[in-house]
Design a protein around this motif. Structure first.
Motif, PDB file in Angstrom:
ATOM      1  N   ASN A 114       0.759  -1.207   0.026  1.00  0.00           N
ATOM      2  CA  ASN A 114      -0.011  -0.047  -0.016  1.00  0.00           C
ATOM      3  C   ASN A 114       0.870   1.283   0.099  1.00  0.00           C
ATOM      4  OD1 ASN A 114      -1.997   1.971   2.116  1.00  0.00           O
ATOM      5  ND2 ASN A 114      -2.903   1.237   0.127  1.00  0.00           N
ATOM      6  N   ALA A 115       1.907   1.122   0.682  1.00  0.00           N
ATOM      7  CA  ALA A 115       2.949   2.395   0.639  1.00  0.00           C
ATOM      8  C   ALA A 115       3.489   2.561  -0.697  1.00  0.00           C
ATOM      9  CB  ALA A 115       4.084   2.094   1.549  1.00  0.00           C
ATOM     10  N   HIS A 116       3.741   1.426  -1.186  1.00  0.00           N
ATOM     11  CA  HIS A 116       4.488   1.533  -2.675  1.00  0.00           C
ATOM     12  C   HIS A 116       3.297   1.967  -3.479  1.00  0.00           C
ATOM     13  CE1 HIS A 116       7.062   0.401  -5.905  1.00  0.00           C
ATOM     14  NE2 HIS A 116       6.051  -0.198  -6.469  1.00  0.00           N
ATOM     15  N   LEU A 117       2.073   1.565  -3.385  1.00  0.00           N
ATOM     16  CA  LEU A 117       1.144   2.182  -4.338  1.00  0.00           C
ATOM     17  C   LEU A 117       0.852   3.652  -4.376  1.00  0.00           C
ATOM     18  CD1 LEU A 117      -1.783   1.407  -5.792  1.00  0.00           C
ATOM     19  CD2 LEU A 117      -2.682   1.516  -3.706  1.00  0.00           C
ATOM     20  N   ASP A 135       9.124   4.047  -2.385  1.00  0.00           N
ATOM     21  CA  ASP A 135       9.985   3.329  -3.131  1.00  0.00           C
ATOM     22  C   ASP A 135      10.776   2.358  -2.034  1.00  0.00           C
ATOM     23  OD1 ASP A 135       9.447   3.897  -5.644  1.00  0.00           O
ATOM     24  OD2 ASP A 135      10.996   5.645  -5.614  1.00  0.00           O
ATOM     25  N   PHE A 136      11.056   0.945  -2.404  1.00  0.00           N
ATOM     26  CA  PHE A 136      11.697   0.011  -1.634  1.00  0.00           C
ATOM     27  C   PHE A 136      12.908  -0.547  -2.438  1.00  0.00           C
ATOM     28  CE2 PHE A 136       8.623  -0.971   2.042  1.00  0.00           C
ATOM     29  CZ  PHE A 136       7.669  -0.338   1.729  1.00  0.00           C
ATOM     30  N   GLY A 159       8.353  -6.335  -6.253  1.00  0.00           N
ATOM     31  CA  GLY A 159       9.446  -6.725  -7.428  1.00  0.00           C
ATOM     32  C   GLY A 159      10.246  -7.804  -6.446  1.00  0.00           C
ATOM     33  N   VAL A 160       9.842  -8.545  -5.834  1.00  0.00           N
ATOM     34  CA  VAL A 160      10.386  -9.661  -5.058  1.00  0.00           C
ATOM     35  C   VAL A 160      10.321 -10.914  -5.899  1.00  0.00           C
ATOM     36  CG1 VAL A 160      10.671 -10.998  -2.961  1.00  0.00           C
ATOM     37  CG2 VAL A 160      10.196  -8.629  -2.688  1.00  0.00           C
ATOM     38  N   ARG A 161      11.381 -11.208  -6.403  1.00  0.00           N
ATOM     39  CA  ARG A 161      11.181 -12.634  -7.186  1.00  0.00           C
ATOM     40  C   ARG A 161      12.105 -13.838  -6.759  1.00  0.00           C
ATOM     41  NH1 ARG A 161      10.346 -10.661 -13.022  1.00  0.00           N
ATOM     42  NH2 ARG A 161       8.689  -9.491 -12.949  1.00  0.00           N
ATOM     43  N   THR A 162      11.908 -14.256  -5.251  1.00  0.00           N
ATOM     44  CA  THR A 162      12.608 -15.191  -4.940  1.00  0.00           C
ATOM     45  C   THR A 162      11.524 -16.369  -4.684  1.00  0.00           C
ATOM     46  OG1 THR A 162      12.313 -14.363  -2.554  1.00  0.00           O
ATOM     47  CG2 THR A 162      14.365 -13.774  -4.122  1.00  0.00           C
ATOM     48  N   LEU A 163      12.045 -17.521  -4.361  1.00  0.00           N
ATOM     49  CA  LEU A 163      11.198 -18.701  -3.936  1.00  0.00           C
ATOM     50  C   LEU A 163      10.640 -18.364  -2.380  1.00  0.00           C
ATOM     51  CD1 LEU A 163      13.050 -21.596  -4.977  1.00  0.00           C
ATOM     52  CD2 LEU A 163      10.965 -20.949  -5.818  1.00  0.00           C
ATOM     53  N   ASP A 164      11.536 -17.844  -1.669  1.00  0.00           N
ATOM     54  CA  ASP A 164      10.795 -17.406  -0.296  1.00  0.00           C
ATOM     55  C   ASP A 164       9.653 -16.225  -0.586  1.00  0.00           C
ATOM     56  OD1 ASP A 164      12.439 -19.406   0.995  1.00  0.00           O
ATOM     57  OD2 ASP A 164      13.485 -18.086   2.157  1.00  0.00           O
ATOM     58  N   GLY A 165       9.930 -15.519  -1.525  1.00  0.00           N
ATOM     59  CA  GLY A 165       9.051 -14.418  -1.742  1.00  0.00           C
ATOM     60  C   GLY A 165       7.799 -15.175  -2.120  1.00  0.00           C
ATOM     61  N   VAL A 166       7.846 -15.880  -3.018  1.00  0.00           N
ATOM     62  CA  VAL A 166       6.526 -16.599  -3.386  1.00  0.00           C
ATOM     63  C   VAL A 166       5.821 -17.435  -2.400  1.00  0.00           C
ATOM     64  CG1 VAL A 166       5.483 -18.499  -4.845  1.00  0.00           C
ATOM     65  CG2 VAL A 166       7.527 -16.922  -5.708  1.00  0.00           C
ATOM     66  N   LYS A 167       6.618 -17.975  -1.356  1.00  0.00           N
ATOM     67  CA  LYS A 167       6.223 -18.637  -0.375  1.00  0.00           C
ATOM     68  C   LYS A 167       5.407 -17.867   0.543  1.00  0.00           C
ATOM     69  CE  LYS A 167       8.459 -21.520   3.340  1.00  0.00           C
ATOM     70  NZ  LYS A 167       9.404 -22.052   3.846  1.00  0.00           N
ATOM     71  N   LYS A 168       5.939 -16.839   1.061  1.00  0.00           N
ATOM     72  CA  LYS A 168       5.426 -15.685   1.770  1.00  0.00           C
ATOM     73  C   LYS A 168       3.949 -15.297   1.426  1.00  0.00           C
ATOM     74  CE  LYS A 168       9.728 -13.544   4.055  1.00  0.00           C
ATOM     75  NZ  LYS A 168      10.582 -12.755   3.546  1.00  0.00           N
ATOM     76  N   ALA A 189       2.006 -13.796  -7.106  1.00  0.00           N
ATOM     77  CA  ALA A 189       2.982 -13.700  -6.113  1.00  0.00           C
ATOM     78  C   ALA A 189       4.281 -13.283  -6.652  1.00  0.00           C
ATOM     79  CB  ALA A 189       3.069 -14.830  -5.330  1.00  0.00           C
ATOM     80  N   LEU A 190       4.441 -13.999  -7.957  1.00  0.00           N
ATOM     81  CA  LEU A 190       5.727 -13.274  -8.703  1.00  0.00           C
ATOM     82  C   LEU A 190       5.634 -11.886  -9.099  1.00  0.00           C
ATOM     83  CD1 LEU A 190       6.517 -16.817 -10.659  1.00  0.00           C
ATOM     84  CD2 LEU A 190       8.043 -15.522  -9.144  1.00  0.00           C
ATOM     85  N   ASN A 191       4.405 -11.629  -9.299  1.00  0.00           N
ATOM     86  CA  ASN A 191       4.194 -10.191 -10.140  1.00  0.00           C
ATOM     87  C   ASN A 191       4.024  -9.313  -8.786  1.00  0.00           C
ATOM     88  OD1 ASN A 191       4.174 -10.032 -12.871  1.00  0.00           O
ATOM     89  ND2 ASN A 191       2.424 -11.282 -13.324  1.00  0.00           N
TER      90      ASN A 191
END
Lengths: 417, 121, 491
Positions: free
Chosen positions: C159-162, C166-167, C428-437, C422-424
């Motif tokens: 929401n902050a990003h929206l 920037d992160f 912009g986090v594109r790691t396996l843990d990112g998908v998992k979370k 999740a990948l999208n």
């Protein structure tokens, strides 16, 4: 919502499910086979090694070849099947909810054959302490990544567990140029088949360390090392024997677990020994009209046996769907000395012939396998060697189903002999 | 000069641990064999050990990245990695049928390398 | 990088994310720097996800007041940002009669802190509430709740990003200086970022980061908490089950937390350790977790465990010094103006986070007028969770998009569409843990066994990521070393 009715729904198209679908169809039932992968054959497709089909086809096939032979039989029998479709719900009334790319399907079956296979025990289930880096794979996942996805999973590999998949993967990775440092086994003996130990490890000079386990995992991001230690007979770790082994990959081959989450939704009772369903000698579970075969019922050592089980179960399910017999329950088979489990767990009271499959609790040499029916010994066989990694099958021709059946191991006293 | 070796016969579940004594290309004695096949196996393992090579070949296909392959019969055990190096040079494109010969008579060992799975597209 | 941001936030844990979101409603240029690959990359991801009522901490302390204030934000945040919260209530259980006095003290603190609904119940009532729980008496706190710590952070950050924040991930701050009233922040890849305000919410590293420019004697004592997580056993308990707090008052004790997805968390333990990043689990503590939790909940012994893990608390005291607690440090540095330090934010930091954020907004607002951004959108929609839908809704979605018709993660029933979502993700986090979370693929009983190969395939085939660039989490956690065999046709 797509709605459909069928005599028999078979869930899972591995060696058990393919066979069950073929035989149910050949027994005159209207069958639908449902597979969650985009292809038929289940785990056989990634098992590119040979050793399949020796019993069923009298040929030494690789996994994919065995699968193709079975699929040919399926297509010749004209069994309809769905791939890329997953059953997400099943109830006692044998109503299935299936996710397909064309929509959600409600399938109502007269009988259901569970053949979903198994999953692997993970690091979490093993409760290994340490860090949680990348580079820890179960052996079957590694097998998929290497054989199907063409991905190099690491460079220096330690394998925990000498189960067959682990041994097979040791050879596969060695052939593909990875450094397989050693296989570590907690038991005092190799838990895979002897031929795999010989041809996968000894052929390639890969050491096997028995009575040892991994007690710690190191490396924050990617695996850097594992700590190995000796264990005693009760698996207590001897902390004076620790050895740190540098590696970037750890494969776990420490057991398979029948995947019965769906079975539970349909009220199927499970056996604590096998983690599979409790079945009678028609392979019917505690839920009427729901059958089970292959690795979801109990872990098989040889795919051919899973298929043979499937052929039998397909026929029985077809008979049930036609109303030839009713749910019975039956008398429990007693598990005697030296036996870790027996399938089926119950014998129907209308049967004199029964096939029993069982495993032993530990390796034995020079013993008798004995089956008693009441006070009578109905089976007696002397065996030179019997090991837990091999499933034993014996046929009993004329038993009295009203009396108890017990399977046990009797050690032959060498002095009397 | 007689030599001794332990060989585990893997032809059946008994897996006899054979104690073999041999000289040159002749077996002098064999112990712990429970059936005549033990001698045959020991002789092959001592004088002519051979193994089937099983691996994969990258493939251009809609859904698959590899196709599995094997030699049609065992090749000399000591040359298994040489056979592997030959297979490693191969790239394939779908369609491939199970049994298609990928390499004929690999390194002159009398075995073909064949595809073990059909990849239709 | 000559751009001068209004505010740089160091750290995208729950506090950094809550603050980013709180600041995003104003006309400000805000940048968040995070050393890990994702939000909630360190302490926040290994949090129990408990929304505390606020009876633990000393009346008048920041910990107490911000806890109670923070709690009051959660329902609204959940409604606006579409992350799950559930006020399931809590039992703080006394095993023996002599612990009742401690429960009374706790209740007294609760009343002073303004916590509502606390009541003392006897053993019989415990059984009525929780048939599997053993205890002599308990304090029942009906307003205690649970959330998912990483879904909360993701929701806040998205929401902050929206709203324009920037992160920047995988970027560790290595040095801070101030030139002509502008902060100059050096980071691990050699880049430099500049800002007018600098907010240090670096969690475990907050003392060290502050001392890159401020003079203070804060010292971090990392305190590790190990956990076990069970397979789904949702019938075992309905509420949070806590022991009566230990007399030393250092931690809340090993507790049992039902998660939103029907698993049970056991832990955390509390061990003071040397290193800030030593999140290894240990045999001794794993055994202790089982032993202690089974005293309250005997059937937990039979549960199937799917994972063990650990996180580290950012504590500002060590019990050996006799200190029993240290309050949050939330202040603008006395000499380095516009540098706000948030140090020692540990339990109840997650609950307090929304209130901490408002307090920081207040500190900034005292110095300069904060102008509302009329474009601020307080709402964020979470991706669809297929498993939670009715059959009719599932059917409708599959008809709309066949990617809902492919189950990728069997254990948690996660569809390809959810993996793609999740990948999208907007961050912009594109790691396996990112998908998992984000979508739970890989969190179930097979721990990614079945779905990892398919997710990897989706990442390589649909996103063109090379196998070497697939990471578990940060850039040193590569999953693969290229291909088994080169598949380029020219070879």
């Amino acid at each position: 919502m797509i709605e459909k009715k069928v005599d028999i729904a078979v869930i899972g198209a591995g060696p058990g499910g393919l066979a069950a679908a073929v035989s149910a169809k050949e027994s005159g039932a209207d069958v639908l086979l449902i597979e969650r992968n985009p292809f038929l054959g289940g785990i056989l497709i990634q098992c590119i090694h040979d050793g399949f089909g020796l019993h069923l086809f009298d040929k030494n096939y690789t996994g994919p070849e065995y699968a193709e032979e079975m699929v040919n039989r399926l297509e010749n029998a004209g069994v309809p099947y769905l791939t890329n479709c997953m059953v997400i719900d099943l109830n006692e009334k044998k109503e299935l909810t299936v996710v397909t790319s064309k929509g959600l399907m409600k399938l109502i079956a007269k009988a259901v054959i569970l053949a979903m296979g198994c999953r692997e025990r993970t690091r979490g289930a093993l409760e290994i302490p340490g860090t949680r880096p990348a580079g820890i794979y179960t052996a079957g996942v590694a097998q998929n990544l290497v054989n199907i996805q063409n991905l190099r999973i690491g460079n220096d590999v330690v394998i925990l567990g000498s189960g067959d998949v682990g041994l097979i993967m040791a050879r596969r990775l060695k052939i593909e140029g990875l450094n397989v440092i050693r296989v570590i086994e907690i038991l005092p003996y190799c838990s895979g088949l002897v031929r795999n130990r010989v041809q996968c490890l000894e052929d390639y000079g890969i050491p096997l360390t028995l009575s040892s386990t991994v007690i710690d995992i190191h490396g924050k991001d990617r695996l850097e090392a594992v700590t190995m230690a000796k264990v005693d007979r009760d698996f207590n770790v001897d902390h004076d024997t620790t050895e740190k082994i540098d590696c970037d990959t750890l494969l776990l081959s420490v057991g398979l677990i029948p995947e019965n989450e769906l079975s539970k939704k349909a009220g199927v009772n499970l056996d604590n020994r096998t983690s599979g369903a409790l079945v009678d000698n028609f392979y019917e579970t505690s839920t009427e009209g729901i059958f089970s075969c292959g690795n979801v019922l109990h872990i098989h050592d040889v795919a051919d046996y899973a298929s043979n089980e499937g052929f039998f179960v397909g026929e029985k399910a077809a008979e049930y769907a036609k109303g030839k017999w009713k749910h019975s329950g039956g008398k429990p088979v007693k598990i005697g000395n030296g036996i870790s489990y027996v399938v089926p767990q119950y014998i129907r009271n209308d049967c004199n012939e029964v096939e029993l499959k069982f495993r032993v609790t530990q390796p034995f040499e020079n013993v008798r396998i004995i089956v008693k029916n009441g006070d009578d010994v109905v089976f007696k066989k002397r065996v030179l060697k019997v090991i837990p990694s091999e499933m034993n099958i014996l046929k009993l021709k004329s038993i009295d189903p009203e009396k108890d059946v017990e399977v046990k191991i009797v050690i032959i006293d060498k002095n009397i002999n | 000069m007689a030599q001794e070796r332990k060989i585990i016969c893997i032809l059946c579940p008994n897996c006899c641990e054979l104690d073999v004594s041999y000289e040159g290309k002749e077996i002098l004695s064999i112990e712990n064999d429970r059936c005549p096949r033990g001698l045959e196996y020991a002789s092959e393992e001592l004088f002519n050990p051979a193994r089937t090579l099983i691996t994969t070949v990258p493939i251009k296909s809609r859904n698959w990245k590899t196709v599995s392959v094997r030699t049609t019969k065992p090749v000399p055990k000591s040359r298994i990695f040489d056979v592997y190096d030959e297979v490693k040079k191969i790239r394939l494109r779908a369609p491939i049928n199970r049994g298609d010969i990928i390499i004929e008579n690999v390194l002159g060992f009398g075995a073909d390398v064949i595809a073990t799975r059909t990849v239709k597209e | 990088m000559d751009k001068i941001h209004d505010i740089i936030i160091i750290g995208a844990g729950v506090v950094g994310c809550a603050l980013a979101r709180a600041l995003s409603r104003y006309k400000l240029d805000v940048l968040v720097l995070e050393k890990e690959d994702d939000v909630a990359g360190s302490t926040s991801k290994a949090n129990s996800g408990v929304i505390h009522a606020g009876y633990h901490k000393k009346p008048g302390s920041l910990k107490a007041t911000l806890n109670v204030a923070g709690h009051s934000y959660f329902q609204r945040l959940s409604d606006e940002l579409d992350f799950p919260v559930k006020f399931i209530g809590k039992l703080v259980v006394a095993k023996k009669e002599n612990e009742i006095e401690d429960l009374r003290k706790l209740m007294d603190r609760g009343f002073k802190n303004g916590v509502k609904g606390l009541e003392l119940i006897d053993g019989k009532q415990i059984k009525h509430f929780e048939p599997n729980v053993n205890g002599f008496a308990a304090m029942h706190s009906p307003v205690s709740g649970i959330t998912s710590p990483y879904l909360m952070c993701i929701a806040l950050a998205e929401n902050a990003h929206l709203n324009g924040v920037d992160f920047v991930f995988d970027t560790e701050v290595t040095g801070i200086s101030k030139e002509k009233e502008i902060f100059v922040v050096q980071v691990s890849n050699g880049s430099i970022y500049r800002s007018r305000w600098l907010i240090n919410s670096a969690g475990l590293n907050s003392a060290r980061v502050s001392q890159m420019i401020c003079e203070n004697d804060h010292r971090m004592y990392p305190c590790r908490g190990e956990y076990y997580i069970t397979d789904k056993v949702d019938t075992l308990i309905k509420r949070l089950i806590y022991p009566t707090p230990s007399k030393d008052g250092v931690t809340l004790g090993i507790h049992i937390t039902p998660t939103l997805d029907g698993n049970i968390l056991i832990g955390p333990s509390a061990e003071y350790i040397e290193r800030l990043d030593d999140t290894a689990s240990t045999r001794e503590v794993m055994d202790k977790l089982k032993r202690e939790s089974s005293q309250f909940l005997p059937p937990i012994k039979e549960a199937k465990f799917i994972r063990n893990y650990a996180g580290i608390r950012a504590k500002l005291f060590h019990p050996s010094s006799g200190v029993k607690d240290a309050d949050f440090v939330i202040e603008e540095d006395e000499s380095i103006k516009r540098m706000i330090n948030l140090i020692g934010i540990e339990s109840p930091g997650l609950t307090a986070a929304p209130a901490i954020a408002e307090k920081v907004v207040g500190i900034i607002g005292e110095k300069e007028a904060l102008v509302d951004d009329e474009k601020f959108n307080p709402e964020r929609k979470a991706p669809v969770v297929f498993e939670h839908l009715s059959d009719d809704e599932k059917a409708r979605l599959i008809e709309q998009d066949p990617d809902y018709g492919e189950i990728v993660c069997r254990c948690e029933t996660i569809t390809k569409k959810e993996v793609l979502a999740a990948l999208n993700n907007p961050l912009g986090v594109r790691t396996l843990d990112g998908v998992k979370k984000r979508c739970r693929a890989g969190m179930g009983r097979c721990q990614g066994g079945f779905c990892t190969p398919r997710i990897v395939e989706i990442m390589t085939d649909e996103y063109g990521i090379s196998p070497e660039e697939i990471y578990k989490n940060n850039e040193s956690s590569n999953m693969f070393f290229g291909k088994v065999k080169d598949d380029r046709e020219e070879g």
